[in-house]
Design a protein around this motif. Structure first.
Motif, mmCIF file in Angstrom:
data_model
loop_
_atom_site.group_PDB
_atom_site.id
_atom_site.type_symbol
_atom_site.label_atom_id
_atom_site.label_comp_id
_atom_site.label_asym_id
_atom_site.label_seq_id
_atom_site.Cartn_x
_atom_site.Cartn_y
_atom_site.Cartn_z
ATOM 1 N N LEU A 1 0.847 -1.203 0.000
ATOM 2 C CA LEU A 1 0.000 0.000 0.000
ATOM 3 C C LEU A 1 0.874 1.241 0.000
ATOM 4 O O LEU A 1 1.893 1.302 0.706
ATOM 5 C CB LEU A 1 -0.918 0.017 1.226
ATOM 6 N N LEU A 2 0.479 2.222 -0.807
ATOM 7 C CA LEU A 2 1.199 3.492 -0.862
ATOM 8 C C LEU A 2 0.209 4.642 -0.766
ATOM 9 O O LEU A 2 -0.889 4.569 -1.329
ATOM 10 C CB LEU A 2 1.992 3.610 -2.170
ATOM 11 N N PHE A 3 0.597 5.696 -0.080
ATOM 12 C CA PHE A 3 -0.225 6.907 0.028
ATOM 13 C C PHE A 3 0.462 7.995 -0.791
ATOM 14 O O PHE A 3 1.491 8.548 -0.384
ATOM 15 C CB PHE A 3 -0.361 7.321 1.490
ATOM 16 N N ALA A 4 -0.080 8.279 -1.956
ATOM 17 C CA ALA A 4 0.589 9.149 -2.920
ATOM 18 C C ALA A 4 0.945 10.533 -2.373
ATOM 19 O O ALA A 4 2.068 11.000 -2.578
ATOM 20 C CB ALA A 4 -0.267 9.271 -4.184
ATOM 21 N N TYR B 1 1.106 11.320 -12.327
ATOM 22 C CA TYR B 1 1.827 10.128 -11.859
ATOM 23 C C TYR B 1 2.175 9.189 -13.012
ATOM 24 O O TYR B 1 3.306 8.707 -13.119
ATOM 25 C CB TYR B 1 0.981 9.390 -10.818
ATOM 26 N N LEU B 2 1.186 8.911 -13.860
ATOM 27 C CA LEU B 2 1.431 7.982 -14.961
ATOM 28 C C LEU B 2 2.511 8.506 -15.904
ATOM 29 O O LEU B 2 3.377 7.752 -16.361
ATOM 30 C CB LEU B 2 0.133 7.721 -15.729
ATOM 31 N N LYS C 1 7.583 7.452 -4.437
ATOM 32 C CA LYS C 1 7.423 6.012 -4.217
ATOM 33 C C LYS C 1 6.429 5.411 -5.205
ATOM 34 O O LYS C 1 6.624 4.301 -5.700
ATOM 35 C CB LYS C 1 6.969 5.742 -2.778
ATOM 36 N N VAL C 2 5.357 6.156 -5.464
ATOM 37 C CA VAL C 2 4.348 5.672 -6.412
ATOM 38 C C VAL C 2 4.931 5.633 -7.822
ATOM 39 O O VAL C 2 4.773 4.647 -8.550
ATOM 40 C CB VAL C 2 3.097 6.563 -6.370
ATOM 41 N N GLU D 1 8.081 5.410 -8.718
ATOM 42 C CA GLU D 1 9.098 4.366 -8.813
ATOM 43 C C GLU D 1 8.475 2.976 -8.817
ATOM 44 O O GLU D 1 8.986 2.064 -9.488
ATOM 45 C CB GLU D 1 10.083 4.507 -7.652
ATOM 46 N N LYS D 2 7.372 2.802 -8.091
ATOM 47 C CA LYS D 2 6.717 1.494 -8.064
ATOM 48 C C LYS D 2 6.168 1.143 -9.436
ATOM 49 O O LYS D 2 6.339 0.018 -9.933
ATOM 50 C CB LYS D 2 5.598 1.478 -7.029
ATOM 51 N N ILE D 3 5.476 2.084 -10.072
ATOM 52 C CA ILE D 3 4.925 1.832 -11.409
ATOM 53 C C ILE D 3 6.047 1.573 -12.407
ATOM 54 O O ILE D 3 5.879 0.809 -13.372
ATOM 55 C CB ILE D 3 4.047 3.016 -11.864
ATOM 56 N N ALA D 4 7.204 2.170 -12.157
ATOM 57 C CA ALA D 4 8.341 2.026 -13.075
ATOM 58 C C ALA D 4 9.238 0.843 -12.715
ATOM 59 O O ALA D 4 10.315 0.696 -13.294
ATOM 60 C CB ALA D 4 9.164 3.313 -13.085
ATOM 61 N N SER D 5 8.815 0.001 -11.784
ATOM 62 C CA SER D 5 9.631 -1.161 -11.420
ATOM 63 C C SER D 5 9.409 -2.282 -12.429
ATOM 64 O O SER D 5 8.312 -2.433 -12.972
ATOM 65 C CB SER D 5 9.296 -1.626 -10.008
ATOM 66 N N PRO D 6 10.438 -3.089 -12.698
ATOM 67 C CA PRO D 6 10.353 -4.106 -13.770
ATOM 68 C C PRO D 6 9.260 -5.138 -13.569
ATOM 69 O O PRO D 6 8.670 -5.615 -14.548
ATOM 70 C CB PRO D 6 11.742 -4.765 -13.722
#
Length: 499
Positions: A108-111, A171-172, A117-118, A120-125
Protein backbone atom coordinates in the motif's frame (compact mmCIF):
# COMPACT_ATOMS: atom_id res chain seq x y z
CA UNK A 1 -16.17 -14.97 21.87
CA UNK A 2 -12.55 -13.94 21.49
CA UNK A 3 -12.16 -11.10 19.05
CA UNK A 4 -9.27 -10.73 16.61
CA UNK A 5 -8.15 -7.60 14.82
CA UNK A 6 -7.76 -8.42 11.14
CA UNK A 7 -4.08 -8.50 10.22
CA UNK A 8 -1.47 -10.97 9.00
CA UNK A 9 -0.48 -12.03 12.51
CA UNK A 10 -4.05 -13.06 13.39
CA UNK A 11 -4.85 -14.69 10.06
CA UNK A 12 -4.43 -18.27 11.26
CA UNK A 13 -6.83 -17.76 14.16
CA UNK A 14 -9.33 -15.99 11.90
CA UNK A 15 -9.13 -18.85 9.37
CA UNK A 16 -10.99 -21.05 11.88
CA UNK A 17 -14.02 -18.76 11.49
CA UNK A 18 -14.10 -17.54 7.88
CA UNK A 19 -12.37 -18.34 4.60
CA UNK A 20 -8.88 -16.81 4.38
CA UNK A 21 -6.09 -16.84 1.76
CA UNK A 22 -4.53 -20.29 1.45
CA UNK A 23 -1.56 -18.97 -0.52
CA UNK A 24 1.62 -17.62 1.09
CA UNK A 25 1.35 -13.85 0.81
CA UNK A 26 5.04 -13.37 1.65
CA UNK A 27 6.05 -15.23 -1.51
CA UNK A 28 4.04 -13.03 -3.87
CA UNK A 29 5.52 -10.35 -6.12
CA UNK A 30 3.63 -7.27 -7.24
CA UNK A 31 2.58 -7.36 -10.89
CA UNK A 32 -0.28 -4.84 -10.63
CA UNK A 33 -0.42 -1.31 -9.26
CA UNK A 34 -4.00 -0.27 -8.62
CA UNK A 35 -4.91 3.39 -8.19
CA UNK A 36 -8.11 3.95 -6.18
CA UNK A 37 -8.49 1.27 -3.50
CA UNK A 38 -12.16 1.86 -2.71
CA UNK A 39 -14.91 -0.66 -2.17
CA UNK A 40 -15.56 -1.54 -5.80
CA UNK A 41 -11.96 -2.43 -6.57
CA UNK A 42 -11.80 -4.60 -3.47
CA UNK A 43 -15.06 -6.38 -4.38
CA UNK A 44 -14.08 -6.86 -8.00
CA UNK A 45 -10.53 -6.89 -9.39
CA UNK A 46 -8.92 -7.70 -6.04
CA UNK A 47 -11.48 -10.48 -5.54
CA UNK A 48 -10.78 -12.00 -8.97
CA UNK A 49 -7.04 -11.78 -8.31
CA UNK A 50 -7.38 -13.31 -4.84
CA UNK A 51 -9.33 -16.22 -6.36
CA UNK A 52 -6.67 -16.67 -9.04
CA UNK A 53 -3.88 -16.76 -6.44
CA UNK A 54 -5.92 -19.25 -4.45
CA UNK A 55 -6.76 -21.57 -7.36
CA UNK A 56 -3.37 -21.63 -9.10
CA UNK A 57 0.34 -21.62 -8.27
CA UNK A 58 0.76 -18.15 -9.78
CA UNK A 59 2.74 -15.79 -7.53
CA UNK A 60 3.59 -12.76 -9.69
CA UNK A 61 0.28 -10.89 -9.78
CA UNK A 62 -0.15 -9.44 -6.30
CA UNK A 63 -1.53 -5.89 -6.10
CA UNK A 64 0.02 -2.70 -4.77
CA UNK A 65 -2.85 -0.40 -3.81
CA UNK A 66 -2.36 3.34 -4.19
CA UNK A 67 -4.43 5.90 -2.32
CA UNK A 68 -4.14 8.87 -4.68
CA UNK A 69 -5.87 11.82 -3.01
CA UNK A 70 -5.56 13.53 0.39
CA UNK A 71 -9.09 12.46 1.37
CA UNK A 72 -8.02 8.82 0.88
CA UNK A 73 -6.04 9.00 4.12
CA UNK A 74 -8.55 6.92 6.08
CA UNK A 75 -8.72 3.99 3.68
CA UNK A 76 -4.93 3.96 3.38
CA UNK A 77 -4.36 3.98 7.13
CA UNK A 78 -7.04 1.35 7.68
CA UNK A 79 -5.69 -1.10 5.11
CA UNK A 80 -2.10 -0.41 6.12
CA UNK A 81 -2.91 -1.33 9.73
CA UNK A 82 -4.57 -4.53 8.47
CA UNK A 83 -1.61 -5.51 6.22
CA UNK A 84 -3.80 -5.00 3.15
CA UNK A 85 -6.34 -7.57 4.38
CA UNK A 86 -10.09 -7.00 4.46
CA UNK A 87 -13.25 -9.05 4.68
CA UNK A 88 -15.53 -9.38 1.67
CA UNK A 89 -19.12 -9.78 2.87
CA UNK A 90 -21.31 -11.17 0.08
CA UNK A 91 -25.00 -10.63 0.74
CA UNK A 92 -26.77 -13.48 -1.03
CA UNK A 93 -30.28 -13.23 -2.51
CA UNK A 94 -31.62 -15.64 0.11
CA UNK A 95 -30.52 -13.32 2.91
CA UNK A 96 -27.48 -15.36 3.96
CA UNK A 97 -24.04 -13.79 4.29
CA UNK A 98 -20.83 -15.27 2.90
CA UNK A 99 -17.58 -13.95 4.34
CA UNK A 100 -14.00 -14.32 3.14
CA UNK A 101 -10.77 -12.48 3.81
CA UNK A 102 -9.09 -11.15 0.65
CA UNK A 103 -5.30 -11.11 0.56
CA UNK A 104 -4.37 -9.98 -2.97
CA UNK A 105 -3.34 -6.47 -1.88
CA UNK A 106 0.13 -6.97 -0.40
CA UNK A 107 1.52 -3.43 -0.65
CA UNK A 108 0.00 0.00 0.00
CA UNK A 109 1.20 3.49 -0.86
CA UNK A 110 -0.22 6.91 0.03
CA UNK A 111 0.59 9.15 -2.92
CA UNK A 112 0.39 12.58 -1.19
CA UNK A 113 2.86 11.37 1.44
CA UNK A 114 5.59 10.39 -1.01
CA UNK A 115 4.82 10.81 -4.73
CA UNK A 116 8.21 9.42 -5.75
CA UNK A 117 7.42 6.01 -4.22
CA UNK A 118 4.35 5.67 -6.41
CA UNK A 119 6.23 6.76 -9.53
CA UNK A 120 9.10 4.37 -8.81
CA UNK A 121 6.72 1.49 -8.06
CA UNK A 122 4.93 1.83 -11.41
CA UNK A 123 8.34 2.03 -13.08
CA UNK A 124 9.63 -1.16 -11.42
CA UNK A 125 10.35 -4.11 -13.77
CA UNK A 126 7.98 -6.57 -12.07
CA UNK A 127 4.96 -4.29 -12.51
CA UNK A 128 3.23 -4.99 -15.80
CA UNK A 129 -0.25 -3.52 -15.32
CA UNK A 130 -1.67 -0.35 -13.78
CA UNK A 131 -5.40 -0.56 -13.10
CA UNK A 132 -7.68 2.33 -12.24
CA UNK A 133 -10.89 2.99 -10.33
CA UNK A 134 -10.84 6.77 -10.11
CA UNK A 135 -14.58 7.38 -10.82
CA UNK A 136 -16.01 9.14 -13.85
CA UNK A 137 -14.82 12.52 -12.58
CA UNK A 138 -11.20 11.39 -12.34
CA UNK A 139 -10.63 11.39 -16.09
CA UNK A 140 -10.71 15.18 -16.33
CA UNK A 141 -12.84 15.52 -19.44
CA UNK A 142 -15.75 17.71 -20.43
CA UNK A 143 -18.83 15.47 -20.53
CA UNK A 144 -20.43 17.47 -23.33
CA UNK A 145 -17.43 17.81 -25.66
CA UNK A 146 -15.27 14.87 -24.59
CA UNK A 147 -12.23 17.16 -24.56
CA UNK A 148 -9.49 17.10 -21.94
CA UNK A 149 -9.91 19.90 -19.38
CA UNK A 150 -6.56 21.63 -19.65
CA UNK A 151 -7.73 24.49 -17.40
CA UNK A 152 -8.09 22.28 -14.34
CA UNK A 153 -5.87 23.83 -11.61
CA UNK A 154 -4.56 20.41 -10.58
CA UNK A 155 -3.52 19.68 -14.16
CA UNK A 156 -1.74 23.01 -14.40
CA UNK A 157 -0.03 22.29 -11.09
CA UNK A 158 1.20 18.91 -12.31
CA UNK A 159 2.64 20.43 -15.48
CA UNK A 160 4.51 22.99 -13.38
CA UNK A 161 5.59 20.48 -10.70
CA UNK A 162 6.12 17.19 -12.58
CA UNK A 163 7.91 15.34 -9.76
CA UNK A 164 5.22 16.18 -7.18
CA UNK A 165 2.01 15.40 -9.07
CA UNK A 166 -1.54 15.43 -7.75
CA UNK A 167 -3.47 13.80 -10.60
CA UNK A 168 -3.37 10.30 -12.01
CA UNK A 169 -2.07 11.73 -15.29
CA UNK A 170 0.89 13.39 -13.57
CA UNK A 171 1.83 10.13 -11.86
CA UNK A 172 1.43 7.98 -14.96
CA UNK A 173 3.44 10.38 -17.12
CA UNK A 174 6.38 10.46 -14.72
CA UNK A 175 6.29 6.69 -14.23
CA UNK A 176 6.18 5.99 -17.97
CA UNK A 177 9.02 8.43 -18.54
CA UNK A 178 11.06 6.61 -15.91
CA UNK A 179 10.31 3.23 -17.53
CA UNK A 180 11.50 4.66 -20.82
CA UNK A 181 14.71 5.96 -19.23
CA UNK A 182 15.36 2.57 -17.62
CA UNK A 183 14.86 0.79 -20.94
CA UNK A 184 12.04 -1.31 -19.54
CA UNK A 185 9.22 -2.97 -21.44
CA UNK A 186 5.92 -1.22 -21.87
CA UNK A 187 2.98 -1.55 -19.56
CA UNK A 188 -0.78 -1.95 -19.69
CA UNK A 189 -3.02 0.74 -18.21
CA UNK A 190 -6.44 -0.75 -17.61
CA UNK A 191 -9.43 1.29 -16.49
CA UNK A 192 -11.99 -0.51 -14.35
CA UNK A 193 -14.40 2.45 -14.22
CA UNK A 194 -17.95 2.62 -15.51
CA UNK A 195 -17.16 4.59 -18.64
CA UNK A 196 -17.99 3.42 -22.13
CA UNK A 197 -14.71 2.89 -23.94
CA UNK A 198 -12.86 3.31 -20.66
CA UNK A 199 -9.56 2.18 -22.16
CA UNK A 200 -9.93 4.51 -25.13
CA UNK A 201 -10.86 7.31 -22.74
CA UNK A 202 -7.81 6.64 -20.56
CA UNK A 203 -5.51 6.71 -23.58
CA UNK A 204 -7.06 9.87 -24.99
CA UNK A 205 -6.89 11.78 -21.72
CA UNK A 206 -3.38 10.60 -20.85
CA UNK A 207 -2.02 11.53 -24.28
CA UNK A 208 -3.77 14.90 -24.04
CA UNK A 209 -1.93 15.51 -20.79
CA UNK A 210 1.40 14.25 -22.10
CA UNK A 211 1.07 16.52 -25.13
CA UNK A 212 1.08 19.44 -22.70
CA UNK A 213 3.54 18.10 -20.13
CA UNK A 214 6.12 16.05 -22.05
CA UNK A 215 5.28 15.64 -25.75
CA UNK A 216 8.51 13.76 -26.51
CA UNK A 217 7.11 10.82 -24.55
CA UNK A 218 4.11 10.32 -26.86
CA UNK A 219 5.76 7.96 -29.42
CA UNK A 220 6.99 5.65 -26.65
CA UNK A 221 3.51 5.47 -25.11
CA UNK A 222 1.85 4.83 -28.46
CA UNK A 223 4.24 2.00 -29.24
CA UNK A 224 4.55 0.31 -25.84
CA UNK A 225 1.49 1.02 -23.68
CA UNK A 226 -1.81 -0.84 -24.09
CA UNK A 227 -5.19 0.51 -22.98
CA UNK A 228 -7.74 -2.33 -23.09
CA UNK A 229 -11.41 -1.46 -22.73
CA UNK A 230 -13.33 -3.37 -20.08
CA UNK A 231 -16.81 -3.75 -18.65
CA UNK A 232 -17.12 -4.28 -14.92
CA UNK A 233 -20.14 -5.11 -12.80
CA UNK A 234 -20.76 -5.84 -9.15
CA UNK A 235 -23.06 -3.78 -6.94
CA UNK A 236 -20.97 -2.63 -4.00
CA UNK A 237 -22.78 -0.36 -1.53
CA UNK A 238 -20.91 1.75 0.98
CA UNK A 239 -19.87 -0.11 4.10
CA UNK A 240 -21.88 0.86 7.17
CA UNK A 241 -21.19 0.77 10.90
CA UNK A 242 -23.80 -2.00 11.11
CA UNK A 243 -21.77 -4.15 8.67
CA UNK A 244 -18.64 -3.70 10.78
CA UNK A 245 -20.52 -4.56 13.95
CA UNK A 246 -22.18 -7.60 12.38
CA UNK A 247 -18.79 -9.02 11.40
CA UNK A 248 -17.48 -8.47 14.90
CA UNK A 249 -20.57 -9.96 16.59
CA UNK A 250 -20.96 -13.00 14.36
CA UNK A 251 -17.32 -13.91 13.76
CA UNK A 252 -15.30 -11.99 16.33
CA UNK A 253 -13.37 -10.22 13.56
CA UNK A 254 -12.49 -6.58 14.04
CA UNK A 255 -12.23 -5.21 10.49
CA UNK A 256 -12.32 -1.43 10.30
CA UNK A 257 -13.36 -1.41 6.64
CA UNK A 258 -14.87 -4.61 5.25
CA UNK A 259 -16.48 -4.54 1.82
CA UNK A 260 -20.13 -5.46 1.19
CA UNK A 261 -21.30 -6.64 -2.24
CA UNK A 262 -23.87 -8.68 -4.10
CA UNK A 263 -23.18 -12.23 -5.32
CA UNK A 264 -23.35 -11.28 -9.02
CA UNK A 265 -20.08 -10.28 -10.69
CA UNK A 266 -19.01 -9.69 -14.28
CA UNK A 267 -15.80 -8.60 -15.98
CA UNK A 268 -15.47 -8.42 -19.78
CA UNK A 269 -12.03 -7.34 -21.02
CA UNK A 270 -10.46 -6.72 -24.41
CA UNK A 271 -7.53 -9.09 -24.75
CA UNK A 272 -5.01 -6.36 -25.49
CA UNK A 273 -2.07 -6.34 -23.05
CA UNK A 274 1.44 -5.14 -23.79
CA UNK A 275 3.47 -7.10 -21.23
CA UNK A 276 1.54 -10.15 -20.05
CA UNK A 277 -1.58 -10.46 -17.93
CA UNK A 278 -3.12 -12.62 -15.19
CA UNK A 279 -5.23 -15.61 -16.25
CA UNK A 280 -8.37 -13.96 -14.90
CA UNK A 281 -10.46 -16.09 -17.27
CA UNK A 282 -9.67 -19.07 -15.02
CA UNK A 283 -11.78 -17.42 -12.31
CA UNK A 284 -14.65 -16.14 -14.45
CA UNK A 285 -13.52 -13.05 -16.35
CA UNK A 286 -14.33 -12.99 -20.07
CA UNK A 287 -11.77 -11.87 -22.66
CA UNK A 288 -13.19 -10.65 -25.97
CA UNK A 289 -12.06 -8.84 -29.11
CA UNK A 290 -14.60 -6.01 -28.72
CA UNK A 291 -16.10 -5.09 -25.37
CA UNK A 292 -18.17 -2.14 -26.62
CA UNK A 293 -21.55 -3.89 -27.01
CA UNK A 294 -21.27 -5.38 -23.53
CA UNK A 295 -20.27 -2.16 -21.81
CA UNK A 296 -22.97 -0.22 -23.61
CA UNK A 297 -25.51 -2.77 -22.39
CA UNK A 298 -24.29 -2.48 -18.83
CA UNK A 299 -24.00 1.31 -18.74
CA UNK A 300 -27.39 1.96 -20.28
CA UNK A 301 -29.28 -0.76 -18.41
CA UNK A 302 -27.65 -1.34 -15.02
CA UNK A 303 -25.98 2.00 -14.37
CA UNK A 304 -28.82 4.01 -15.86
CA UNK A 305 -31.28 1.87 -13.92
CA UNK A 306 -29.47 2.72 -10.73
CA UNK A 307 -29.69 6.44 -11.49
CA UNK A 308 -33.39 6.18 -12.30
CA UNK A 309 -34.09 4.43 -9.01
CA UNK A 310 -31.83 6.83 -7.12
CA UNK A 311 -33.40 10.07 -8.36
CA UNK A 312 -37.02 8.91 -8.19
CA UNK A 313 -36.48 7.15 -4.87
CA UNK A 314 -34.75 10.16 -3.34
CA UNK A 315 -37.65 12.45 -4.23
CA UNK A 316 -40.19 10.07 -2.69
CA UNK A 317 -38.13 9.80 0.48
CA UNK A 318 -36.61 6.34 0.15
CA UNK A 319 -33.06 5.90 1.39
CA UNK A 320 -32.00 2.61 -0.24
CA UNK A 321 -32.22 1.23 -3.77
CA UNK A 322 -34.14 -1.88 -2.75
CA UNK A 323 -36.87 0.31 -1.23
CA UNK A 324 -37.20 2.19 -4.51
CA UNK A 325 -37.34 -0.81 -6.83
CA UNK A 326 -39.72 -2.67 -4.53
CA UNK A 327 -42.19 0.20 -4.94
CA UNK A 328 -44.42 -1.33 -7.62
CA UNK A 329 -44.93 1.98 -9.42
CA UNK A 330 -41.22 2.85 -9.66
CA UNK A 331 -40.44 -0.80 -10.54
CA UNK A 332 -42.90 -0.67 -13.44
CA UNK A 333 -41.56 2.68 -14.63
CA UNK A 334 -37.98 1.40 -14.65
CA UNK A 335 -38.97 -1.76 -16.51
CA UNK A 336 -40.79 0.31 -19.15
CA UNK A 337 -37.79 2.61 -19.51
CA UNK A 338 -35.31 -0.24 -19.95
CA UNK A 339 -37.42 -2.21 -22.40
CA UNK A 340 -38.96 0.59 -24.45
CA UNK A 341 -36.23 3.23 -24.62
CA UNK A 342 -32.94 1.46 -23.91
CA UNK A 343 -33.26 -1.96 -25.57
CA UNK A 344 -33.96 -0.49 -29.06
CA UNK A 345 -30.57 1.26 -28.89
CA UNK A 346 -28.60 -1.95 -28.20
CA UNK A 347 -27.13 -4.24 -30.86
CA UNK A 348 -24.31 -6.72 -31.62
CA UNK A 349 -24.83 -8.65 -28.39
CA UNK A 350 -24.11 -12.28 -29.12
CA UNK A 351 -25.64 -14.87 -26.79
CA UNK A 352 -27.27 -12.23 -24.60
CA UNK A 353 -30.94 -12.54 -23.64
CA UNK A 354 -31.88 -8.95 -22.86
CA UNK A 355 -35.23 -9.90 -21.33
CA UNK A 356 -33.44 -12.23 -18.92
CA UNK A 357 -30.72 -9.65 -18.26
CA UNK A 358 -33.30 -7.00 -17.33
CA UNK A 359 -35.12 -9.49 -15.09
CA UNK A 360 -31.82 -10.23 -13.33
CA UNK A 361 -31.17 -6.52 -12.87
CA UNK A 362 -34.52 -5.96 -11.21
CA UNK A 363 -33.83 -8.91 -8.91
CA UNK A 364 -30.38 -7.53 -8.04
CA UNK A 365 -31.71 -4.05 -7.40
CA UNK A 366 -34.31 -5.56 -5.09
CA UNK A 367 -31.83 -7.51 -2.95
CA UNK A 368 -33.00 -6.38 0.52
CA UNK A 369 -29.68 -7.46 2.03
CA UNK A 370 -27.63 -5.00 0.00
CA UNK A 371 -29.18 -1.73 1.21
CA UNK A 372 -27.34 0.34 -1.38
CA UNK A 373 -27.67 3.92 -0.23
CA UNK A 374 -29.57 6.21 -2.58
CA UNK A 375 -27.40 9.22 -1.79
CA UNK A 376 -24.36 7.19 -2.96
CA UNK A 377 -26.08 6.30 -6.21
CA UNK A 378 -27.14 9.92 -6.76
CA UNK A 379 -23.67 11.31 -6.03
CA UNK A 380 -21.94 12.94 -9.00
CA UNK A 381 -25.05 12.64 -11.15
CA UNK A 382 -23.71 15.42 -13.37
CA UNK A 383 -20.94 13.01 -14.42
CA UNK A 384 -23.23 9.97 -14.60
CA UNK A 385 -26.19 11.24 -16.64
CA UNK A 386 -24.04 12.09 -19.71
CA UNK A 387 -22.66 8.55 -19.67
CA UNK A 388 -25.57 6.41 -18.49
CA UNK A 389 -28.72 8.12 -19.78
CA UNK A 390 -28.08 10.85 -22.36
CA UNK A 391 -26.52 8.54 -25.01
CA UNK A 392 -29.81 6.61 -25.03
CA UNK A 393 -31.70 9.88 -25.44
CA UNK A 394 -29.51 10.98 -28.35
CA UNK A 395 -29.78 7.60 -30.09
CA UNK A 396 -33.57 7.66 -29.86
CA UNK A 397 -33.87 11.28 -30.98
CA UNK A 398 -31.70 10.53 -34.00
CA UNK A 399 -34.22 7.93 -35.15
CA UNK A 400 -37.29 9.89 -34.01
CA UNK A 401 -38.13 7.38 -31.29
CA UNK A 402 -39.71 8.22 -27.95
CA UNK A 403 -37.69 9.80 -25.12
CA UNK A 404 -40.62 10.45 -22.78
CA UNK A 405 -39.34 8.24 -19.96
CA UNK A 406 -35.80 9.58 -20.03
CA UNK A 407 -37.18 13.12 -20.10
CA UNK A 408 -39.21 12.24 -17.00
CA UNK A 409 -36.03 11.16 -15.19
CA UNK A 410 -34.18 14.35 -16.18
CA UNK A 411 -37.13 16.41 -14.94
CA UNK A 412 -37.04 14.51 -11.65
CA UNK A 413 -33.30 15.25 -11.40
CA UNK A 414 -33.99 18.96 -11.90
CA UNK A 415 -36.45 18.88 -9.01
CA UNK A 416 -34.08 16.74 -6.92
CA UNK A 417 -31.38 19.39 -7.45
CA UNK A 418 -33.45 21.88 -5.45
CA UNK A 419 -32.23 19.96 -2.42
CA UNK A 420 -35.40 18.70 -0.72
CA UNK A 421 -37.64 15.68 -1.25
CA UNK A 422 -41.42 15.46 -1.30
CA UNK A 423 -41.46 15.14 2.50
CA UNK A 424 -39.63 18.45 2.69
CA UNK A 425 -36.55 16.65 3.98
CA UNK A 426 -33.03 17.78 3.10
CA UNK A 427 -31.28 15.85 0.32
CA UNK A 428 -27.54 15.30 0.76
CA UNK A 429 -26.40 16.21 -2.74
CA UNK A 430 -22.78 15.31 -3.48
CA UNK A 431 -21.75 16.60 -6.89
CA UNK A 432 -18.86 18.56 -8.34
CA UNK A 433 -21.46 20.78 -10.05
CA UNK A 434 -23.69 21.05 -6.98
CA UNK A 435 -23.81 24.86 -7.01
CA UNK A 436 -24.51 25.07 -10.75
CA UNK A 437 -27.18 22.38 -10.53
CA UNK A 438 -28.90 24.15 -7.64
CA UNK A 439 -28.77 27.54 -9.36
CA UNK A 440 -30.33 26.19 -12.57
CA UNK A 441 -32.85 24.16 -10.58
CA UNK A 442 -33.94 27.33 -8.79
CA UNK A 443 -34.41 29.11 -12.11
CA UNK A 444 -36.31 26.10 -13.45
CA UNK A 445 -38.66 26.17 -10.47
CA UNK A 446 -39.73 29.73 -11.34
CA UNK A 447 -41.99 28.50 -14.15
CA UNK A 448 -39.04 27.94 -16.51
CA UNK A 449 -38.30 24.19 -16.33
CA UNK A 450 -36.16 24.31 -19.47
CA UNK A 451 -33.51 26.43 -17.69
CA UNK A 452 -32.10 23.28 -16.09
CA UNK A 453 -31.15 22.05 -19.58
CA UNK A 454 -28.92 25.13 -20.01
CA UNK A 455 -26.05 23.33 -18.23
CA UNK A 456 -24.04 22.76 -21.40
CA UNK A 457 -21.25 20.71 -19.77
CA UNK A 458 -23.92 18.11 -18.89
CA UNK A 459 -26.57 18.35 -21.60
CA UNK A 460 -24.63 19.72 -24.57
CA UNK A 461 -27.17 21.00 -27.13
CA UNK A 462 -30.07 18.86 -25.90
CA UNK A 463 -32.03 22.06 -25.21
CA UNK A 464 -32.39 22.48 -28.99
CA UNK A 465 -34.40 19.26 -29.36
CA UNK A 466 -38.06 20.30 -29.31
CA UNK A 467 -39.44 16.76 -28.81
CA UNK A 468 -37.23 16.18 -25.79
CA UNK A 469 -37.76 19.63 -24.28
CA UNK A 470 -41.52 19.31 -24.68
CA UNK A 471 -41.53 15.91 -22.97
CA UNK A 472 -39.22 17.21 -20.24
CA UNK A 473 -41.32 20.30 -19.50
CA UNK A 474 -44.51 18.22 -19.40
CA UNK A 475 -42.90 15.76 -16.98
CA UNK A 476 -41.52 18.55 -14.81
CA UNK A 477 -44.91 20.16 -14.42
CA UNK A 478 -46.59 16.81 -13.76
CA UNK A 479 -44.11 15.80 -11.05
CA UNK A 480 -44.33 19.23 -9.44
CA UNK A 481 -48.13 19.13 -9.39
CA UNK A 482 -48.84 15.48 -8.59
CA UNK A 483 -45.68 14.08 -6.99
CA UNK A 484 -43.50 11.25 -8.27
CA UNK A 485 -45.74 8.29 -7.48
CA UNK A 486 -48.93 9.64 -9.09
CA UNK A 487 -46.86 10.85 -12.04
CA UNK A 488 -45.26 7.46 -12.62
CA UNK A 489 -48.61 5.72 -12.24
CA UNK A 490 -49.97 7.86 -15.05
CA UNK A 491 -46.95 7.45 -17.27
CA UNK A 492 -46.98 3.68 -16.67
CA UNK A 493 -50.59 3.53 -17.83
CA UNK A 494 -49.73 5.52 -20.93
CA UNK A 495 -46.86 3.14 -21.74
CA UNK A 496 -49.04 0.07 -21.29
CA UNK A 497 -51.73 1.57 -23.56
CA UNK A 498 -49.17 2.36 -26.22
CA UNK A 499 -47.86 -1.22 -26.48
Amino acid sequence: MTTYTLNQENLNAISERVSTPKYNRTQLTTGIVHIGIGGFHRAHEAFYTDQLLHDTSITNWAICGVALLPHDTKIYQTLKAQDGLYTLMVKEFDGSLSKRVIGAITELLFAPEDPSKVIEKIASPEVKIVTLTITEGGYNYNEATGAFDDKNPSILYDIAHPTQPKTVFGYLTQALKLRQQKGLKGITIQSCDNIQGNGDMTKQMLLSYVKLADPALIPWIEQRVAFPNSMVDRITPATTAADIEQLKTEEGIVDAWPVVCEPFKQWVIEDQFSNGRPLWEVVGAQFVKDVEPYEKMKLSLLNAGHSVLGILGALVGYTTIDEAVNDKNIHAFLEHYLKQEVVPTLSDLENVDLEAYIASLLQRFGNVSIKDQIDRICSESSAKFPIFILPTVKANLKLSRQTELAAFVVAAWAIYSLGTNEKDEHLNIKDALKDTLHKQAELASQNHPEYFLEIESVFGNLKTSKPFVDAYVKAYKTITKEGVIIAVQNINLSQINSI
